[in-house]
Structures are given as C-alpha cells and as structure tokens.
Write an enzyme that holds these catalytic residues in place. Sequence first.
Site, PDB file in Angstrom:
ATOM      1  N   ASP A   7      -9.828  -4.384  -3.322  1.00 29.32           N
ATOM      2  CA  ASP A   7      -8.419  -4.500  -3.373  1.00 29.32           C
ATOM      3  C   ASP A   7      -8.469  -5.803  -3.646  1.00 29.32           C
ATOM      4  OD1 ASP A   7      -5.606  -4.478  -3.209  1.00 29.32           O
ATOM      5  OD2 ASP A   7      -6.174  -4.878  -0.663  1.00 29.32           O
ATOM      6  N   GLU A  68      -7.792  -1.773  -7.785  1.00 30.24           N
ATOM      7  CA  GLU A  68      -6.796  -1.561  -7.790  1.00 30.24           C
ATOM      8  C   GLU A  68      -6.089  -2.483  -8.681  1.00 30.24           C
ATOM      9  OE1 GLU A  68      -3.014  -3.490  -5.286  1.00 30.24           O
ATOM     10  OE2 GLU A  68      -3.881  -1.675  -4.419  1.00 30.24           O
ATOM     11  N   ASP A 141      -5.558  -4.800   3.699  1.00 32.58           N
ATOM     12  CA  ASP A 141      -6.418  -5.685   2.215  1.00 32.58           C
ATOM     13  C   ASP A 141      -7.849  -4.330   2.921  1.00 32.58           C
ATOM     14  OD1 ASP A 141      -4.561  -7.793   1.241  1.00 32.58           O
ATOM     15  OD2 ASP A 141      -5.218  -8.435   2.560  1.00 32.58           O
TER      16      ASP A 141
END
Length: 192
Positions: A7, A68, A141
């Site tokens: 992330d 991501e 996260d």
Amino acid sequence: MRVLGVDPGLTRCGLGVVDGGAGRTVSCVAVDVVRTPPEADLASRLLAVADAVETWFDTYRPEAVAIERVFSQHNVRTAMGTAQAGGVVALGAARRGLPVHFHTPSEVKAAVTGSGRADKAQVTGMVTKLLGLAQAPKPADAADALALAICHLWREPMRARLAAAEARAAELAKTHRARLAEAAKKNARAGR
C-alpha cells in the site's frame, strides 16, 4: 505462492507478505509499515522506502508483488507521492525479475470483503479473519497491504487462465485464417 502486497505512500507505506495455499487458504508471513518523516526531502523519503522494500525482498523472497493502483485522489500532492512510492517498489521488483501487478482499491475491497465499496474497517476485519490473526493489523496501511496480497493470490489464477485461453483462441484463429487463405488459393487455381 508468496506475494508482497504494498500500500504505497511516502509518510506510511504498508508492506504485507502472504502465502497462498490450496484453494483460497492464505497465511500471513509478515506485516509492517515503513514511515518517512514529512519534513525530509522527497529523494530521501523515496530512498528509505526503496531500502525497506529491498530488505523485504531479501528477507521474504516473494514470487510476485501486488501494488495498489493510484487512480484518483483529491489531493494532487498526495497522489504524486503515492504514485512515486509505488514506482520505486515496482522498479525494485522489476530489477529482481519479479512480476508486478497493480490492483485498484475497489478490486481489493471486492476480493476481500465481497463489496467494492467496503470501508477500511470492513477490509481490516476481513483481513484479520481470513488470515486468522489474533489482532487487527494497524495502521490501516498494514491491513491494506495484506488485503492487496490476498487479492492478488485469489485473482491471479483466474487472470492467468483467462490469458492462456485468449492466447489459445488467438492461435486457433490464426490457424483458421491460414486454412481459409489456403483453401481460397486452391479454389482460385482450380477455377483457371
């Protein structure tokens, strides 16, 4: 298969390694968040993320990296930093010959919770449950990084089968066109 989920971010970059087993079984290998000070210059922050990721590559030996995909954010500065951090991770993986796959937040949410509109608490709750963790990974996260790895583990086999089917269909179509062309040539010669 072992997947490193990322992330990306400059202030907080979530990292999570998940092993996939038979069917849809998944297990957490490691999870953490790399933090960089907002007051540091951009190059130093990107270097810190790159160094941390390199350490994770060496320590956990993932077979693929799931990052991501940054597609839209209201704050352009935040989006740029996120994209730059993701780029640093993708570059490090490419240098090692690791496949890199990008997943949108809605893809990840849908894979993990069944709804592309799930909120962070729902994603964290499902990640905790799916991985059998004693407590929820924090901050968000960290949970998101694990969710990315799970998403990739569950989506990749279908994507690979689809790609193989498309390649086979293209090959069959090419062979069919060649046969049609050959038949047309024979008909043209016979008609003379």
